[in-house]
Motif scaffolding. Structure first.
Motif, PDB file in Angstrom:
ATOM      1  N   THR A 165       9.860   2.626   1.834  1.00 33.57           N
ATOM      2  CA  THR A 165      10.529   1.393   1.444  1.00 33.57           C
ATOM      3  C   THR A 165      11.370   1.622   0.198  1.00 33.57           C
ATOM      4  OG1 THR A 165       8.701   0.634   0.059  1.00 33.57           O
ATOM      5  CG2 THR A 165       8.655   0.014   2.398  1.00 33.57           C
ATOM      6  N   ASP A 191      10.877  -4.143  -1.584  1.00 34.10           N
ATOM      7  CA  ASP A 191       9.552  -4.713  -1.351  1.00 34.10           C
ATOM      8  C   ASP A 191       8.695  -3.785  -0.498  1.00 34.10           C
ATOM      9  OD1 ASP A 191      10.113  -7.207  -2.641  1.00 34.10           O
ATOM     10  OD2 ASP A 191      11.346  -7.722  -0.908  1.00 34.10           O
ATOM     11  N   PRO A 192       7.383  -3.828  -0.685  1.00 36.27           N
ATOM     12  CA  PRO A 192       6.487  -3.058   0.176  1.00 36.27           C
ATOM     13  C   PRO A 192       6.573  -3.525   1.627  1.00 36.27           C
ATOM     14  CG  PRO A 192       5.341  -3.815  -1.798  1.00 36.27           C
ATOM     15  CD  PRO A 192       6.656  -4.527  -1.755  1.00 36.27           C
ATOM     16  N   ASP A 252       4.888  -4.996   4.747  1.00 35.73           N
ATOM     17  CA  ASP A 252       3.736  -5.849   5.033  1.00 35.73           C
ATOM     18  C   ASP A 252       3.326  -5.688   6.488  1.00 35.73           C
ATOM     19  OD1 ASP A 252       3.128  -7.281   2.601  1.00 35.73           O
ATOM     20  OD2 ASP A 252       5.064  -8.273   2.829  1.00 35.73           O
ATOM     21  N   ARG A 278      -0.290  -3.701   2.553  1.00 34.18           N
ATOM     22  CA  ARG A 278       1.074  -3.550   2.033  1.00 34.18           C
ATOM     23  C   ARG A 278       1.241  -2.096   1.621  1.00 34.18           C
ATOM     24  NH1 ARG A 278       3.231  -7.471  -2.175  1.00 34.18           N
ATOM     25  NH2 ARG A 278       4.977  -7.722  -0.731  1.00 34.18           N
ATOM     26  N   TYR A 279       2.396  -1.526   1.963  1.00 30.96           N
ATOM     27  CA  TYR A 279       2.616  -0.098   1.757  1.00 30.96           C
ATOM     28  C   TYR A 279       3.985   0.158   1.156  1.00 30.96           C
ATOM     29  CZ  TYR A 279      -1.213   0.165   5.161  1.00 30.96           C
ATOM     30  OH  TYR A 279      -2.400   0.011   5.818  1.00 30.96           O
ATOM     31  N   ASP A 280       4.022   0.969   0.108  1.00 35.12           N
ATOM     32  CA  ASP A 280       5.299   1.471  -0.387  1.00 35.12           C
ATOM     33  C   ASP A 280       5.860   2.520   0.574  1.00 35.12           C
ATOM     34  OD1 ASP A 280       5.293  -0.098  -2.683  1.00 35.12           O
ATOM     35  OD2 ASP A 280       4.177   1.399  -3.829  1.00 35.12           O
ATOM     36  N   HIS A 336       8.222  -9.960   7.159  1.00 35.31           N
ATOM     37  CA  HIS A 336       9.001  -9.917   5.924  1.00 35.31           C
ATOM     38  C   HIS A 336       9.462 -11.337   5.592  1.00 35.31           C
ATOM     39  CE1 HIS A 336      13.022 -10.524   7.680  1.00 35.31           C
ATOM     40  NE2 HIS A 336      12.650  -9.725   8.672  1.00 35.31           N
ATOM     41  N   GLN A 354      13.985  -6.981   3.415  1.00 36.44           N
ATOM     42  CA  GLN A 354      13.265  -5.723   3.564  1.00 36.44           C
ATOM     43  C   GLN A 354      14.300  -4.603   3.522  1.00 36.44           C
ATOM     44  OE1 GLN A 354      11.351  -5.209   7.377  1.00 36.44           O
ATOM     45  NE2 GLN A 354      13.067  -6.043   8.518  1.00 36.44           N
ATOM     46  N   ASP A 389      -1.491   5.182   4.256  1.00 33.08           N
ATOM     47  CA  ASP A 389      -0.589   5.294   3.118  1.00 33.08           C
ATOM     48  C   ASP A 389       0.010   6.695   3.147  1.00 33.08           C
ATOM     49  OD1 ASP A 389       0.573   5.657   0.589  1.00 33.08           O
ATOM     50  OD2 ASP A 389      -0.891   4.343  -0.370  1.00 33.08           O
TER      51      ASP A 389
END
Length: 292
Positions: free
Chosen positions: A48, A51-52, A54, A67-69, A84, A88, A117
């Motif tokens: 991303t 925003d992470p 979702d 939630r993931y970076d 989102h 996004q 992750d």
């Protein structure tokens, strides 16, 4: 002002045996939405930019939403649901199953049916570098070059059995039944099934099913007759295709088209080109890598 961007590109020659293509997306000022992450013959790696990501529902319902970076998802047989709030952005990498070892040192089977992750597999420093450089880049070609640069540094020497290379290519292109492919590589169908599942994460018939579904869904567009798509992609009839959509996408083809057609338009051409690339180069490229 609303923004709705999609872009695609191929990786560098060094990564072509392992990565199918890159997709970039940036949306802002749109209505909140839910996107289906459908079963695919590629693993999904997402970095991303703002925003992470979702994930409201993973393919494995036992996984809690998160939630993931950056996210890495294995091959799966049911959709993920991503939400989102009207914005996004990021870069998605379509990772070939046999590329998982070359880039990350583990078989794709270890990620089958789950999302993780990406920092746990790709490395926290690599993820942080990619995300930082993505946010600083000014164009999609520059952003794709960032991901390509870091992933190239991840490459390692691998040894993949030539039988697995051949079986993967044939089965993921639906070119022959399992029994035929097993005979071609000199393995029994049971042994091929066990080896394939241990490396890829799906049984051969499951992988072929996902590949067929993926090709069919990308052939659907406005005015397309579902009966024609079904006939062209090996389904018994239109009802069979609709049942596969319900099973693998969690919705009908009509519902999926209404929700996702903008994204499908942006990616269908590159997917068709990638299938042609697979036919011409994947086996040779991975065979060269296996002997490095």
């Amino acid at each position: 002002m609303s923004v709705d961007e999609y872009a695609q590109a191929r990786p560098s020659a060094a990564l072509l045996p392992y990565v199918g293509f890159y997709s970039g997306y940036r949306q802002r000022g749109l209505a909140p939405a839910t996107h289906r992450g459908l079963p695919s013959p590629y693993l999904t790696l997402v970095f991303t930019m703002d925003d992470p990501l979702d994930v409201a529902a993973h393919p494995d319902p036992r996984q809690a939403p998160g939630r993931y970076d950056a996210l890495l998802g294995g091959l799966h047989l049911s959709p993920a649901l991503l939400t989102h709030p009207g914005r996004q952005s990021g870069v998605q990498v379509a990772l070939r199953p046999l590329g998982c070892r070359a880039l990350f040192g583990l078989p794709a089977a270890e990620l089958a049916g789950i999302d993780v992750d990406a920092a746990a597999v790709v490395g926290a420093s690599a993820v942080a570098e990619i995300r930082d450089r993505l946010c600083s880049a000014s164009s999609w070609p520059d952003r794709f070059a960032v991901v390509d640069d870091v992933l190239r540094r991840q490459l390692r020497s691998i040894r993949v059995a030539p039988e697995m290379l051949h079986a993967s290519r044939r089965l993921l292109r639906n070119e022959a039944p399992v029994a035929v492919v097993a005979a071609e590589v000199g393995w029994s169908p049971r042994y091929l099934t066990d080896r394939f599942r241990a490396e890829i994460g799906l049984r051969p018939k499951e992988a072929a099913r996902v590949a067929r579904f993926d090709r069919a869904r990308r052939a659907i567009g406005p005015g397309t007759r579902l009966a024609d798509v079904a006939a062209a992609h090996g389904f018994a009839d239109q009802s069979h295709l609709v049942r596969e959509f319900r099973a693998l996408a969690g919705c009908t083809p009509t519902r999926w088209m209404a929700d996702e057609f903008g994204f499908v338009q942006a990616t269908a051409r590159l997917m068709a080109e990638d299938r042609e690339h697979d036919r011409l180069t994947t086996t040779a490229g991975l065979a060269d890598a296996a002997g490095r």
